[in-house]
Design an enzyme around this catalytic site. Structure first.
Site, short mmCIF file in Angstrom:
data_model
loop_
_atom_site.label_atom_id
_atom_site.label_comp_id
_atom_site.label_asym_id
_atom_site.label_seq_id
_atom_site.Cartn_x
_atom_site.Cartn_y
_atom_site.Cartn_z
N MET A 56 0.83 -1.20 0.00
CA MET A 56 0.00 0.00 0.00
C MET A 56 0.87 1.26 0.00
O MET A 56 2.01 1.25 0.46
CB MET A 56 -0.95 0.00 1.19
CG MET A 56 -0.28 0.12 2.55
SD MET A 56 -1.50 0.41 3.84
CE MET A 56 -2.14 2.01 3.35
N CYS A 57 0.27 2.33 -0.53
CA CYS A 57 0.92 3.64 -0.49
C CYS A 57 -0.17 4.68 -0.30
O CYS A 57 -1.03 4.50 0.57
CB CYS A 57 1.75 3.88 -1.76
SG CYS A 57 0.82 3.84 -3.30
N GLY A 58 -0.19 5.73 -1.09
CA GLY A 58 -1.22 6.76 -0.95
C GLY A 58 -2.35 6.60 -1.95
O GLY A 58 -3.50 6.90 -1.66
N GLY A 72 -1.73 4.04 -4.98
CA GLY A 72 -1.59 2.73 -5.61
C GLY A 72 -0.41 2.61 -6.54
O GLY A 72 0.11 1.51 -6.75
#
Length: 457
Positions: A413-415, A417
Site C-alpha cells: 500500500m501507499c497513498g 496505488g
C-alpha cells in the site's frame, strides 16, 4: 514584481522544480536553472518570441541535469554560474557581488552556500530597484533546501551556512520576489502544498525557519526534517560540473522495436524491463519481473530510484503513451541506456505464447487474512497515519531488503496505488509471489472500515 519585468515560471511537477524565463525587453531572454528537457522552456520562449541569450544556474544541481551547456550550443547563450563550481565547459564564472548587465535589467550574484558549497542566488534589478531573487536551493517557499547532499558528515556545517544565507536574503526589501528552484514535490526538501514563489515579506511572516533566531535551533530543525532521497542525487552534480553531453533532439523520439523473444533474452541476461503503463494495466497482465513505473509526472524520480544507471532498459508502454515524453524525462536525470521497446506491447508478448503475470488490486475489506501489510510510503507519510500492524519500508529502500523479507502473502500500500504497484514489482523480481495492492491509501481504508489509523509520536 515590477510591471516592467515579465517573468514566466516553467514548473516540472514531477521533480518539484521551477525554472524561470525572463523577457529582457529586446527579443531575448534569461533562463534560470533550466533542465535538460527544454520542451516547456522552448514552448514558453517561442510563445513570447524570445531567443535565449543567458542561461544561469544557481548551483550544481543534484536532482536534474542542467540545460546550460545545451543552450550555449543551440542558442549561443552565455552561461552564468558560480566560478567556485569549476565547471568544465565555457561559462562566465561569477562570485559574490559580481554584476551582469542584461540590457536594462541587471543581475547581481549573492553567495548563499548551504544547499551546496558554491551556491549563488541571483538578484534581479530594474535599475537600482530589486525586483526578485532567484534563490535556487537556498530560501525556498516555507523552508530551506536540504544540506546533506555532500555527505552526512558535512550536513551540520552546511546547515550553519544555510542559516547565514537565509538571514542575508531576509534583509532584502519586503516586496522582493522569491523565486526558488525547488518546490513542493522536490526531494531537495520543500514542504508539501507550498506555493512555487513568494516574497521576502511573506517568507518573514510565514517561513518557520526564518522565525528561528538561534542558529543551533535552526540547525536542529532543518536537519530533523530531512528524509531520504534518490541515489542518482549522488552522481548528477559531477555530471553537471562536466557538462552533460549535447543532445540532438531528433534522436530522442524513437527506440528500436524488439520482438518478444529478444526482450525475453535481454531480460534473462540482466536487462530491466520497465513497464510504463498505468498501474491498473500492469495489474491485469504484465511481463513477469517487469518493474512497474507508470509514465506520470513522478516517472523520472522512480526510474532513477529503482533502476541503476548502468543497467540496460527495455520499455513496455501503451500505444497512446508518448515515447518522447518518457525518454526526455529519463534524460533529465541522466538515464539513457534504452536498448529498445517491446514491439506490440504486452499483447504481442502474450500472443507469442510467453507467460504473463498479474497483481490484483483489492479493496480495504479484502485485507483480512491476506497476510502481511507492507506500507511503502515515505517516513513522514507513514508517521502521519498508517494501518495498525503495517510493516513499513520505503519504496526506495525495498530493493535492498526484498530478498531478506520472509516470503509470504503480502498486501502493498501507499497513498493511491502507483508506488504500491511499483513495490509489488520489486518484490516479484526478488522472487516473492501472492502479492496484492490496496486500492487507495490509509485514509480510504479508515473510511471504508470505520477503524482508526495509528500515528507515530
Amino acid at each position: 514584481m515590477s510591471s516592467n519585468v515579465s517573468l514566466t515560471a516553467v514548473v516540472d511537477e514531477g521533480l518539484g522544480n521551477s525554472c524561470y524565463l525572463v523577457d529582457l525587453g529586446d527579443g531575448t531572454a534569461l533562463v534560470v536553472d533550466a533542465p535538460r528537457d527544454l520542451r516547456a522552456v522552448r514552448a514558453a520562449a517561442g510563445k513570447a518570441g524570445l531567443r535565449i541569450r543567458f542561461a544561469a544556474d544557481t548551483h550544481l544541481h543534484a536532482d536534474f541535469l542542467s540545460a546550460a551547456r545545451q543552450l550555449a550550443h543551440d542558442d549561443g547563450a552565455t552561461v552564468l554560474a558560480s566560478a567556485a563550481g569549476r565547471r568544465a565547459f565555457d561559462h562566465r564564472g561569477l562570485g559574490e557581488g559580481d554584476e551582469v548587465d542584461l540590457g536594462g535589467l541587471g543581475l547581481t550574484a549573492l553567495a548563499t552556500p548551504g544547499h551546496t558549497d558554491e551556491h549563488l542566488s541571483f538578484l534581479l534589478r530594474d535599475g537600482n530597484h530589486p525586483v526578485g531573487v532567484f534563490t535556487g536551493g537556498s530560501l525556498i517557499v516555507g523552508s530551506a533546501a536540504r544540506t546533506d547532499l555532500l555527505g552526512s558528515e558535512r550536513a551540520e556545517e552546511l546547515a550553519r551556512a544555510q542559516f547565514a544565507s537565509l538571514r542575508r536574503l531576509s534583509v532584502l526589501p519586503a516586496g522582493t520576489g522569491v523565486w526558488p528552484t525547488h518546490g513542493a514535490g522536490s526531494f531537495c526538501s520543500a514542504p508539501p502544498g507550498a506555493d512555487r514563489t513568494s516574497t521576502i515579506g511573506r517568507e518573514l511572516a510565514t517561513n518557520p525557519l526564518l522565525g528561528i533566531a538561534d542558529e543551533d535551533r535552526f540547525v536542529e530543525r532543518l536537519l530533523g526534517s530531512l528524509g531520504s532521497y534518490p541515489p542518482y542525487f549522488l552522481r548528477l552534480a559531477a555530471l553537471n560540473r562536466g557538462g552533460p553531453p549535447v543532445l540532438d533532439a531528433e534522436t530522442t523520439g524513437s527506440l528500436p522495436q524488439l520482438p518478444p523473444s529478444a526482450v525475453r533474452e535481454l531480460r534473462d541476461d540482466g536487462a530491466i524491463v520497465v513497464d510504463a503503463r498505468p498501474a491498473h494495466d500492469y495489474s491485469r497482465t504484465h511481463v513477469p519481473e517487469a518493474l512497474s513505473i507508470p509514465l506520470r509526472p513522478q516517472f523520472a524520480t522512480w526510474l532513477g530510484w529503482l533502476v541503476p544507471p548502468e543497467a540496460p532498459v527495455v520499455i513496455v508502454r501503451n500505444p497512446d503513451q508518448e515515447l518522447a515524453d518518457l525518454i526526455w524525462r529519463a534524460l533529465n536525470i541522466g538515464i539513457d541506456r534504452f536498448t529498445g521497446e517491446l514491439a506490440g506491447g504486452v499483447d504481442a508478448w502474450g500472443a507469442a505464447g510467453l507467460p504473463t503475470s498479474a497483481t490484483p488490486v483489492i479493496g480495504p475489506e479484502e485485507i483480512g487474512g491476506r497476510g502481511r501489510v507492507l506500507d511503502v510510503r515515505q517516513d513522514a507519510e507513514f508517521a502521519a497515519g498508517h494501518l495498525p500492524g503495517a510493516v513499513h519500508i520505503e519504496l526506495g529502500s525495498l530493493q535492498q531488503t526484498a530478498r531478506d523479507l520472509p516470503v509470504e502473502p503480502t498486501v502493498l500500500m501507499c497513498g493511491h496505488g502507483e508506488r504500491a504497484m511499483g513495490a509489488a514489482s520489486v518484490l516479484e523480481r526478488a522472487g516473492h509471489r501472492d502479492l496484492a495492492v490496496l486500492a487507495g491509501g490509509p485514509g480510504d481504508w479508515a473510511e471504508a472500515t470505520g477503524e482508526g489509523l495509528q500515528r507515530e509520536p
